[in-house]
Design a protein around this motif. Sequence first.
Motif, PDB file in Angstrom:
ATOM      1  N   ALA A  80     -11.301 -20.272 -19.303  1.00 19.69           N
ATOM      2  CA  ALA A  80     -10.207 -20.731 -18.441  1.00 19.69           C
ATOM      3  C   ALA A  80      -9.039 -19.748 -18.480  1.00 19.69           C
ATOM      4  O   ALA A  80      -8.456 -19.401 -17.446  1.00 19.69           O
ATOM      5  N   LEU A  81      -8.686 -19.280 -19.677  1.00 22.24           N
ATOM      6  CA  LEU A  81      -7.604 -18.312 -19.808  1.00 22.24           C
ATOM      7  C   LEU A  81      -7.973 -16.980 -19.153  1.00 22.24           C
ATOM      8  O   LEU A  81      -7.128 -16.332 -18.513  1.00 22.24           O
ATOM      9  N   GLY A  82      -9.233 -16.592 -19.300  1.00 22.11           N
ATOM     10  CA  GLY A  82      -9.705 -15.367 -18.640  1.00 22.11           C
ATOM     11  C   GLY A  82      -9.604 -15.474 -17.127  1.00 22.11           C
ATOM     12  O   GLY A  82      -9.279 -14.497 -16.446  1.00 22.11           O
ATOM     13  N   GLY A  83      -9.866 -16.670 -16.596  1.00 19.32           N
ATOM     14  CA  GLY A  83      -9.734 -16.883 -15.161  1.00 19.32           C
ATOM     15  C   GLY A  83      -8.300 -16.722 -14.693  1.00 19.32           C
ATOM     16  O   GLY A  83      -8.036 -16.123 -13.639  1.00 19.32           O
ATOM     17  N   VAL A  84      -7.355 -17.242 -15.472  1.00 18.66           N
ATOM     18  CA  VAL A  84      -5.936 -17.113 -15.122  1.00 18.66           C
ATOM     19  C   VAL A  84      -5.512 -15.643 -15.131  1.00 18.66           C
ATOM     20  O   VAL A  84      -4.860 -15.162 -14.199  1.00 18.66           O
ATOM     21  N   LEU A  85      -5.890 -14.922 -16.176  1.00 17.93           N
ATOM     22  CA  LEU A  85      -5.520 -13.506 -16.276  1.00 17.93           C
ATOM     23  C   LEU A  85      -6.148 -12.684 -15.157  1.00 17.93           C
ATOM     24  O   LEU A  85      -5.510 -11.770 -14.608  1.00 17.93           O
TER      25      LEU A  85
ATOM     26  N   ILE B 195      -0.726 -20.689 -10.366  1.00 14.32           N
ATOM     27  CA  ILE B 195      -0.974 -22.032  -9.832  1.00 14.32           C
ATOM     28  C   ILE B 195      -2.392 -22.146  -9.291  1.00 14.32           C
ATOM     29  O   ILE B 195      -3.099 -23.133  -9.541  1.00 14.32           O
ATOM     30  N   VAL B 196      -2.816 -21.131  -8.535  1.00 14.23           N
ATOM     31  CA  VAL B 196      -4.177 -21.151  -7.987  1.00 14.23           C
ATOM     32  C   VAL B 196      -5.212 -21.175  -9.105  1.00 14.23           C
ATOM     33  O   VAL B 196      -6.186 -21.937  -9.053  1.00 14.23           O
ATOM     34  N   ALA B 197      -5.007 -20.355 -10.126  1.00 16.93           N
ATOM     35  CA  ALA B 197      -5.972 -20.273 -11.220  1.00 16.93           C
ATOM     36  C   ALA B 197      -6.056 -21.576 -12.000  1.00 16.93           C
ATOM     37  O   ALA B 197      -7.147 -22.063 -12.315  1.00 16.93           O
ATOM     38  N   VAL B 198      -4.898 -22.160 -12.314  1.00 18.18           N
ATOM     39  CA  VAL B 198      -4.889 -23.391 -13.105  1.00 18.18           C
ATOM     40  C   VAL B 198      -5.402 -24.570 -12.292  1.00 18.18           C
ATOM     41  O   VAL B 198      -6.334 -25.277 -12.707  1.00 18.18           O
ATOM     42  N   PHE B 199      -4.803 -24.788 -11.124  1.00 19.43           N
ATOM     43  CA  PHE B 199      -5.182 -25.958 -10.345  1.00 19.43           C
ATOM     44  C   PHE B 199      -6.525 -25.780  -9.643  1.00 19.43           C
ATOM     45  O   PHE B 199      -7.184 -26.764  -9.314  1.00 19.43           O
ATOM     46  N   GLY B 200      -6.933 -24.528  -9.421  1.00 18.28           N
ATOM     47  CA  GLY B 200      -8.282 -24.300  -8.901  1.00 18.28           C
ATOM     48  C   GLY B 200      -9.328 -24.770  -9.898  1.00 18.28           C
ATOM     49  O   GLY B 200     -10.327 -25.396  -9.531  1.00 18.28           O
TER      50      GLY B 200
ATOM     51  N   LEU C  97     -12.972 -29.175 -11.970  1.00 16.81           N
ATOM     52  CA  LEU C  97     -13.250 -30.239 -12.937  1.00 16.81           C
ATOM     53  C   LEU C  97     -13.233 -31.615 -12.278  1.00 16.81           C
ATOM     54  O   LEU C  97     -14.005 -32.507 -12.648  1.00 16.81           O
ATOM     55  N   VAL C  98     -12.337 -31.804 -11.308  1.00 15.40           N
ATOM     56  CA  VAL C  98     -12.296 -33.070 -10.576  1.00 15.40           C
ATOM     57  C   VAL C  98     -13.633 -33.314  -9.880  1.00 15.40           C
ATOM     58  O   VAL C  98     -14.192 -34.419  -9.939  1.00 15.40           O
ATOM     59  N   GLU C  99     -14.147 -32.280  -9.230  1.00 17.82           N
ATOM     60  CA  GLU C  99     -15.438 -32.410  -8.549  1.00 17.82           C
ATOM     61  C   GLU C  99     -16.559 -32.670  -9.560  1.00 17.82           C
ATOM     62  O   GLU C  99     -17.456 -33.477  -9.316  1.00 17.82           O
TER      63      GLU C  99
ATOM     64  N   ILE D 292      -9.640 -26.665  -1.645  1.00 20.15           N
ATOM     65  CA  ILE D 292      -9.006 -27.837  -1.042  1.00 20.15           C
ATOM     66  C   ILE D 292      -8.114 -28.581  -2.027  1.00 20.15           C
ATOM     67  O   ILE D 292      -7.347 -29.454  -1.629  1.00 20.15           O
ATOM     68  N   PHE D 293      -8.195 -28.217  -3.293  1.00 21.85           N
ATOM     69  CA  PHE D 293      -7.273 -28.770  -4.296  1.00 21.85           C
ATOM     70  C   PHE D 293      -5.999 -27.935  -4.361  1.00 21.85           C
ATOM     71  O   PHE D 293      -4.897 -28.458  -4.519  1.00 21.85           O
ATOM     72  N   VAL D 294      -6.158 -26.626  -4.211  1.00 22.19           N
ATOM     73  CA  VAL D 294      -5.044 -25.696  -4.388  1.00 22.19           C
ATOM     74  C   VAL D 294      -4.128 -25.634  -3.163  1.00 22.19           C
ATOM     75  O   VAL D 294      -2.896 -25.630  -3.301  1.00 22.19           O
TER      76      VAL D 294
END
Length: 263
Positions: A177-182, A209-214, A219-221, A251-253
């Motif tokens: 998850a952190l790697g995705g944000v970076l 914001i995109v990385a975290v909420f994406g 996870l919601v899905e 569609i979440f972001v």
Amino acid sequence: MKQRIITAIVAGIPLVLLVMVGGLPFTFLSIFLAFIAISELLKMKKTAYLSPPGIIAFLLTFIIVMPDDWYDQIFIYSNHKIDFFLFALLLLLSLTVISKNRFNFDEVSFVLMSSLYAGFGFYYFYATRMMPEGLPTLIFVLLLIWATDSGAYFTGRAMGKRKLWPEISPNKTVEGALGGVLSAVAVSILFQLFYPLFDFTTAIMIAAIVAVFGQVGDLVESALKRHYGVKDSGQLLPGHGGILDRFDSLIFVLPILHLFHLV
């Protein structure tokens, strides 16, 4: 893997072309995707498409996703889309009485929430593209989502040890998850160097914001599918699942970015 690559090429090329073209073709694409998304949700719930709840879900999704100028021209006696949302709520609640609670309050909530989820998600997909700088903005957000997914996957494979949320998605890790944000932040900086769409502070904020909420959207899905006991939201895209499987982050972001006036 071969199937995934073939599907990505076959489905990805028309999608990219429609994003580039914009206008009415892209509007119809957004409506089509919203319809597929609501059909996948109804199928998860095992709600018949032509049942009263199913028909209401499709109509409500259509009203939410349609362009505002269409709405103003068609429904001249209604001031806002919320009018139809409230009407649908009352109609669905009435169905609980007519059906003698075979159709219950939980199912009312499902229809309304599903319509909002699919409808507003793809409404903002359309609305982003129709902005004055809509094409580069949408491309920017898509690149950030792809960078997040790729960064999370490869970082998780290489360094992942601590599970992020094993009850929902057992393969995701905190390190991934952190790697995705970076990765998203890095892509936003590169994008700004070649096409300065925002100032650097705003671009990095959008990337975060995109990385975290994406990832939250993903996870919601996953939680939704786990709740209803399905592996994929649909089979429209062989090797990739359904429309919700592919667009869950986007569609979440997009509604969040519009909510905070960042795009």
